[in-house]
Design an enzyme around this catalytic site. Structure first.
Site, PDB file in Angstrom:
ATOM      1  CB  CYS A  45      -3.233 -11.490   1.774  1.00 32.42           C
ATOM      2  SG  CYS A  45      -4.111  -9.965   1.430  1.00 32.42           S
TER       3      CYS A  45
HETATM    4  C1  BEZ Z   1      -4.516  -9.943  -2.741  1.00 24.80           C
HETATM    5  O1  BEZ Z   1      -4.177 -10.061  -1.581  1.00 24.80           O
HETATM    6  O2  BEZ Z   1      -4.077 -10.656  -3.607  1.00 24.80           O
HETATM    7  C2  BEZ Z   1      -5.489  -8.863  -3.135  1.00 24.80           C
HETATM    8  C3  BEZ Z   1      -6.433  -8.410  -2.234  1.00 24.80           C
HETATM    9  C4  BEZ Z   1      -7.320  -7.423  -2.621  1.00 24.80           C
HETATM   10  C5  BEZ Z   1      -7.237  -6.875  -3.890  1.00 24.80           C
HETATM   11  C6  BEZ Z   1      -6.264  -7.301  -4.775  1.00 24.80           C
HETATM   12  C7  BEZ Z   1      -5.380  -8.302  -4.396  1.00 24.80           C
END
Ligand code: BEZ
Length: 215
Positions: A45
Site C-alpha cells: 500500500c
Molecule cells: C501490503 O500492503 O503490503 C499488504 C497488505 C495486506 C496483505 C499483504 C500485503
C-alpha cells in the site's frame, strides 16, 4: 447486488484526511478513481499511494480526482502519509477515506470475506462525470496495482466517449483505433477523414482521431 458497469456510484459521507467528504459533491463534474487498500503502514500500500501521488499531473490532465480508502482511522492515515513521503519521495496529495465501520467498503463491495473478513481488498473504481461506474478491477492484497493501466483505460474511455471508436488489445494513446461496427463505411468517410484499413468488414483500423486527454 454487487455494483456493475453503468451503475451509479453510490454516494456517501465519510471522514477523510481532507475532512468530511460528501462523495458526489466532492467529485463535482470530474472523473474519479476510488481505490481501497487493506490497511495503513503496510508495504505494498505504501508503494501504491506514493505512486498515485506521483501521478497527480497525469490525473489532473485527464480531469480525474483520486481518493483512497482503508478501514483505519484518520489519525492513522495522517501518521502513515509521512512514511509515504519519506520512502516514496511523493507527498500524498489526495484524500484518504477513513472507513472504520466499513460503511463505504460495504457499499462498494470492497470486503471479500473469503479472502479477508476484516480488511478491504484492493479494488479500484473509475467513475465518470455522470457518476456512472465505468471500470472496476479487484486485486488480491498481495499484488500492487498497475495505475498506469488505470490511466490507459481512462484514456480509452474518454476517447470512446467522444468518437465512435473502440481501442484494440494493449492499445496506447496515439496508436490506431477500431471504428465500431455500427458505423457504416459511408458514415466513416465523414467521421474518419484520415481513412482506414479494412482487415475484415468488422475490423477497420483508423488513426486515433484526437488526443484522449484533451477536454
Ligand atoms: C501490503 O500492503 O503490503 C499488504 C497488505 C495486506 C496483505 C499483504 C500485503
Amino acid at each position: 447486488m454487487a455494483l456493475q458497469l453503468g451503475d451509479t456510484a453510490p454516494d456517501f459521507q465519510a471522514d477523510s484526511t481532507a475532512g468530511l467528504i460528501s462523495f458526489h459533491q466532492w467529485l463535482g463534474d470530474q472523473w474519479g478513481v476510488l481505490f481501497s487498500h487493506p490497511r495503513d503502514f503496510t508495504p505494498v500500500c505504501t508503494t501504491e499511494l506514493g505512486y498515485v501521488a506521483r501521478l497527480a499531473p497525469d490525473f489532473e490532465r485527464r480531469g480525474v480526482k483520486a481518493i483512497g480508502l482503508s478501514v483505519d482511522p484518520v489519525d492513522s492515515h495522517r501518521g502513515w502519509v509521512a512514511d509515504i513521503k519519506e520512502t516514496q519521495g511523493h507527498a500524498v496529495n489526495f484524500p484518504i477515506i477513513a472507513d472504520p465501520d466499513r460503511k463505504v467498503a460495504n457499499l462498494y463491495g470492497m470486503i471479500h470475506p473469503a479472502h479477508d473478513e476484516v480488511h478491504t481488498v484492493r479494488t479500484v473504481f473509475v467513475i465518470d462525470p455522470k457518476k456512472k461506474v465505468r471500470l472496476f478491477i479487484t486485486y488480491p492484497q498481495t499484488a500492487g496495482r498497475n495505475f498506469d493501466e488505470i490511466l490507459r483505460v481512462i484514456d480509452s474511455l474518454q476517447l470512446t466517449d467522444r468518437h465512435r471508436v473502440a481501442t484494440p488489445v494493449n492499445w496506447k494513446p496515439g496508436e490506431d483505433v477500431i471504428i465500431v461496427p455500427a458505423v457504416s463505411d459511408e458514415e466513416a468517410k465523414s467521421k474518419f477523414p484520415k481513412g482506414w484499413k479494412t482487415l475484415k468488414p468488422y475490423l477497420r483500423l483508423t488513426p486515433q482521431p484526437a488526443e484522449p486527454a484533451k477536454r
